[in-house]
Design an enzyme around this catalytic site. Structure first.
Site, PDB file in Angstrom:
ATOM      1  N   LYS A   1       0.953  57.141   2.846  1.00 41.10           N
ATOM      2  CA  LYS A   1       2.248  57.256   3.200  1.00 41.10           C
ATOM      3  C   LYS A   1       2.916  58.644   3.041  1.00 41.10           C
ATOM      4  CE  LYS A   1       5.673  53.731   4.829  1.00 41.10           C
ATOM      5  NZ  LYS A   1       5.458  54.110   6.122  1.00 41.10           N
TER       6      LYS A   1
ATOM      7  N   ARG B   1      -0.473  51.336  -2.772  1.00 46.96           N
ATOM      8  CA  ARG B   1      -0.671  52.366  -1.895  1.00 46.96           C
ATOM      9  C   ARG B   1       0.040  53.405  -2.292  1.00 46.96           C
ATOM     10  NH1 ARG B   1       1.729  50.456   4.080  1.00 46.96           N
ATOM     11  NH2 ARG B   1       3.765  50.891   2.823  1.00 46.96           N
TER      12      ARG B   1
HETATM   13  C1  COI Z   1       8.029  50.713   7.156  1.00 48.17           C
HETATM   14  O1  COI Z   1       7.912  49.617   7.926  1.00 48.17           O
HETATM   15  O2  COI Z   1       8.645  50.457   5.738  1.00 48.17           O
HETATM   16  C2  COI Z   1       7.928  52.123   7.389  1.00 48.17           C
HETATM   17  O3  COI Z   1       7.892  52.836   6.534  1.00 48.17           O
HETATM   18  C3  COI Z   1       8.496  52.643   8.823  1.00 48.17           C
HETATM   19  C4  COI Z   1       9.382  53.790   8.789  1.00 48.17           C
HETATM   20  C5  COI Z   1       8.721  54.932   9.300  1.00 48.17           C
HETATM   21  C6  COI Z   1      10.649  53.483   9.410  1.00 48.17           C
END
Ligand code: COI
Length: 359
Positions: free
Chosen positions: A202, A101
């Site tokens: 992300k 990802r």
């Molecule tokens: C995760 O679940 O690892 C995330 O990236 C959420 C984060 C925005 C707290």
């Protein structure tokens, strides 16, 4: 709201100390930073590939005020966890998926990225160096946060001349600490992602714009926000930090990852586990009206794990859903965490051992 940073419970100690566990009140952990001992840092200059990085004491990093991450948000992050088994070992859940990802996001943001092997090695080294912070079984997990940032200066818009991969760690407990089920509010005004944008990777920039609607919802007593698609406003997309599933009869549906939905690793795993126990798992467009007569709704994510939704407020309607021991979300939570912590057999080879963690 949980504190952003837990006070350090003890000064940093080298991890070859014979102290098996750090001095942490594990029961009090929520999802907030508890600084640990070490982090991993690797750099990559323009036109080169990432070479092996190193483990250094956890601390601030030096960065140009003109860096691409600070000025233009050229950055990605990942999240994965190290789990302690009953016999003291530490394991990661599907780190290859995080590496893939990150690669996909790096290609979208024109960034250099570590190879799959480098990524997994960096994460393992970080977990191992901080092994005393991996909570005892059942008391939480060590959250690992790989960050890939444009660290070199970029005054005009363009890729940074230097990229940094940094992996740091923090022991964590529940993301929505203190709430049994979630009470979501459907947001009709703000959108987290647009077609052609970065919702499907992300990117660091996906998250700050949703803080305002999140804080507004929290101040009205909701635990989180459910966003709709920007193109039509008719279909459900994502909750602020997690994916969403809707259960009706034998069907478990979640929005398809067609560019605006984050391809969650927990999401993908839950689809497999739901199919294993005879549910029809569908990735498709999910109209918001389906919330009106769903049996169950639940959220998934690395931080969130699998979390039942108790109510959703949609326009002026508050819809209630099944939660508790008979709910599918509870069954799926038990299956997933069973595999992660070694209570259940890992038939798909999802778990990756971190050698040397229990010594
Ligand atoms: C995760 O679940 O690892 C995330 O990236 C959420 C984060 C925005 C707290």
């Amino acid at each position: 709201m949980a504190p952003a940073v837990h006070p350090p419970s003890s000064p940093a100690l080298p991890s070859d100390s014979d102290e098996r566990y750090a001095n942490v009140k594990w029961e009090e952990l929520g999802f907030a930073l508890t600084p640990t001992d070490y982090m991993y840092v690797a750099k990559c200059q323009k036109g080169e590939s990432f070479s092996e990085g190193k483990i250094v004491p956890y601390g601030n990093i030096d960065i140009s005020p003109c860096s691409a991450i600070l000025n233009y948000g050229q950055g990605l992050f990942e999240g994965l966890k190290a789990y302690r088994t009953e016999d003291g070992r530490c394991r990661l859940f599907r780190p290859d998926q995080n590496a893939l990802r990150m690669k996909m996001g790096a290609e979208r943001l024109c960034m250099a990225y570590p190879s799959l092997e480098q990524f997994i090695s960096a994460v393992k080294q970080t977990a191992l160096a901080n092994k005393r912070w991996v909570p005892p079984p059942g008391k939480g997990t060590l959250y690992l946060r790989p960050l890939l940032i444009g660290s070199g200066p970029a005054l005009g818009i363009g890729p940074a001349p230097e990229f940094t991969l940094c992996v740091y760690a923090s022991p964590v407990g529940s993301y929505h600490k203190g709430t049994s089920g979630l009470n979501l509010k459907v947001d009709h005004k703000n959108h987290r992602a647009h077609s052609g944008g970065t919702g499907g990777v992300k990117s660091c920039t996906n998250y700050s714009p949703i803080v305002k609607p999140l804080l507004e919802a929290k101040s009205s007593g909701f635990s989180d926000v459910l966003f709709l698609d920007a193109a039509t406003g008719r279909n459900i997309e994502e909750v602020s930090a997690c994916n969403i599933f809707v259960v009706k009869g034998n069907a478990v549906s979640t929005p398809a990852t067609s560019g605006t939905i984050l391809p969650g690793i927990t999401r993908k795993s839950i689809i497999d586990l739901a199919r294993d126990i005879g549910f029809r798992a569908e990735e498709r467009v999910v109209p918001v009206e389906e919330l009106l007569d769903a049996d169950e709704v639940f959220c998934t994510g690395t931080a969130v794990v699998v979390r039942a939704v108790e109510t959703i407020t949609f326009m002026d309607k508050k819809i209630e859903y099944k939660t508790g021991s008979e709910a599918l979300s509870t069954k799926l939570y038990e299956m997933l965490t069973g595999i992660q912590t070694g209570r259940l057999e890992d038939t798909r080879g999802w778990m990756v051992e971190i050698d040397g963690c229990n010594g």
